[in-house]
Write an enzyme that holds these catalytic residues in place. Structure first.
Site, PDB file in Angstrom:
ATOM      1  N   GLU A 117      40.739  49.947  44.804  1.00  0.00           N
ATOM      2  CA  GLU A 117      40.415  49.139  43.626  1.00  0.00           C
ATOM      3  C   GLU A 117      40.933  49.743  42.313  1.00  0.00           C
ATOM      4  O   GLU A 117      40.196  49.879  41.339  1.00  0.00           O
ATOM      5  CB  GLU A 117      38.904  48.901  43.552  1.00  0.00           C
ATOM      6  CG  GLU A 117      38.355  48.171  44.772  1.00  0.00           C
ATOM      7  CD  GLU A 117      36.843  48.027  44.769  1.00  0.00           C
ATOM      8  OE1 GLU A 117      36.177  48.494  43.817  1.00  0.00           O
ATOM      9  OE2 GLU A 117      36.302  47.443  45.731  1.00  0.00           O
ATOM     10  N   ASN A 159      43.854  49.941  48.961  1.00  0.00           N
ATOM     11  CA  ASN A 159      42.859  48.936  49.333  1.00  0.00           C
ATOM     12  C   ASN A 159      42.290  48.270  48.080  1.00  0.00           C
ATOM     13  O   ASN A 159      41.974  48.945  47.101  1.00  0.00           O
ATOM     14  CB  ASN A 159      41.737  49.641  50.119  1.00  0.00           C
ATOM     15  CG  ASN A 159      40.760  48.688  50.782  1.00  0.00           C
ATOM     16  OD1 ASN A 159      41.167  47.831  51.559  1.00  0.00           O
ATOM     17  ND2 ASN A 159      39.484  48.839  50.495  1.00  0.00           N
ATOM     18  N   GLU A 226      37.674  44.535  54.888  1.00  0.00           N
ATOM     19  CA  GLU A 226      36.247  44.415  54.540  1.00  0.00           C
ATOM     20  C   GLU A 226      35.791  42.958  54.603  1.00  0.00           C
ATOM     21  O   GLU A 226      35.090  42.473  53.719  1.00  0.00           O
ATOM     22  CB  GLU A 226      35.989  44.987  53.137  1.00  0.00           C
ATOM     23  CG  GLU A 226      36.461  46.407  52.938  1.00  0.00           C
ATOM     24  CD  GLU A 226      36.118  46.972  51.556  1.00  0.00           C
ATOM     25  OE1 GLU A 226      35.233  46.415  50.870  1.00  0.00           O
ATOM     26  OE2 GLU A 226      36.735  47.984  51.156  1.00  0.00           O
TER      27      GLU A 226
END
Length: 309
Positions: A117, A159, A226
């Site tokens: 992130e 990610n 996720e």
């Protein structure tokens, strides 16, 4: 096929949880137990006990494991966030953490989320964080270099969320990873978190497929890391479950249709323990088992997709 693992696994409070985990999944990842604050709560004092426990479970049951996550702007220990760092001293902290953690798990973890992130939600460059603000714009280059040195065989991932379809944040992420590849930075893959709202349109799903394909063109793996598909609690849940099943099935079909997509990890498997209602009030039921461990339509939809139906 994988899932993140959370508190019931560690507390032994719910034997059904471990039974389903063992029976249904081939990959596991810690929800929180391998983030920076969990692994290095005090400087140079590492606690691998919970990560090791899940790894032992995985090895015992023939599963693979993802590592999540080495560098993030959240869930950092106070000694890190409150430290009086220079660029060089914080780079040393980063290298020590990545090297120590990845050396400990060397050869045992197949995919690592090296960084999580880091792109601003607007798509306008890197988000504000201790790493960017102190080290500078090149901190990700260093993180991936340190990771490759520590475990040359692990697949190294960036990610993030809201990068699955085509849009400003997704484009910024693609351009960043493309630049890293061109400059020789050792990055193997991108993780699409896939925290979705129920009822994805065909056009939205098509844009996910297009995004995966452009990563294939630059030699980058895509993992769904996720996945959950949250439902508004104001909806008729029975009807919503059917829509959710269709969305899960479409995601699996997209992954199966793209040779550079081999990992399909959900952020939990039972609605009983999901993070969603606490973070998105008014939403819930995002996973493939209900709160009583009954398989939902999404469970059967995934099986159908895997069987080619």
């Amino acid at each position: 096929m994988g899932t993140c693992v959370n508190s019931p696994f560690y507390s032994n409070s719910d034997p059904t949880y471990n039974q389903i985990l063992q029976k249904e999944f081939a990959m596991v990842v810690c929800e929180n137990e391998m983030k920076f604050d969990a692994l290095q709560p005090r400087q140079n004092s590492f606690d691998f006990s919970r990560g090791d426990r899940l790894l032992e479970f995985a090895q015992r049951n023939g599963m693979q494991m993802r590592g999540h996550t080495l560098i993030w702007h959240n869930q950092n220990p106070s000694w890190l966030t409150n430290g009086n760092w220079t660029r060089d001293s914080l780079l040393a902290v980063m290298k020590n953490h990545i090297t120590t953690v990845m050396t400990h798990y060397k050869g045992k973890i197949v995919e690592w989320d090296v960084a999580n992130e880091c792109i601003d939600d607007s798509g306008n460059g890197l988000r504000s964080s201790i790493w960017r603000n102190v080290i500078g714009q090149d901190y990700l280059d260093y993180a991936f270099k340190f990771a490759r040195e520590a475990d040359p065989d692990a697949l190294l991932f960036y990610n993030d969320y809201n990068i699955e379809d085509l849009g400003p944040k997704s484009n910024a992420t693609f351009n960043m990873i493309k630049s890293m590849k061109e400059r020789g930075i050792p990055i193997d893959g991108v993780g699409f978190q896939c925290h979705f709202i129920n009822g994805m349109s065909p056009q939205y799903l098509e844009s996910i497929d297009k995004n995966i394909k452009r990563y294939a063109e630059i030699g980058v793996i895509v993992s769904f890391t996720e996945i959950d598909i949250r439902i508004s609690q104001s909806e008729n849940q029975s009807t919503a479950f059917q829509v959710q099943a269709s969305n899960y099935k479409d995601l699996m079909k997209i992954c199966l249709a793209n040779p550079n997509c081999n990992t399909f990890v959900m952020w939990g498997f039972t609605d009983k323990y999901t993070w969603v209602p606490g973070t998105f009030p008014g939403y819930g039921n995002p996973l493939i088992y209900d709160s009583n461990y009954n398989p939902k339509p999404a469970y059967n939809a995934l099986k159908e997709a895997l069987m080619g139906n």
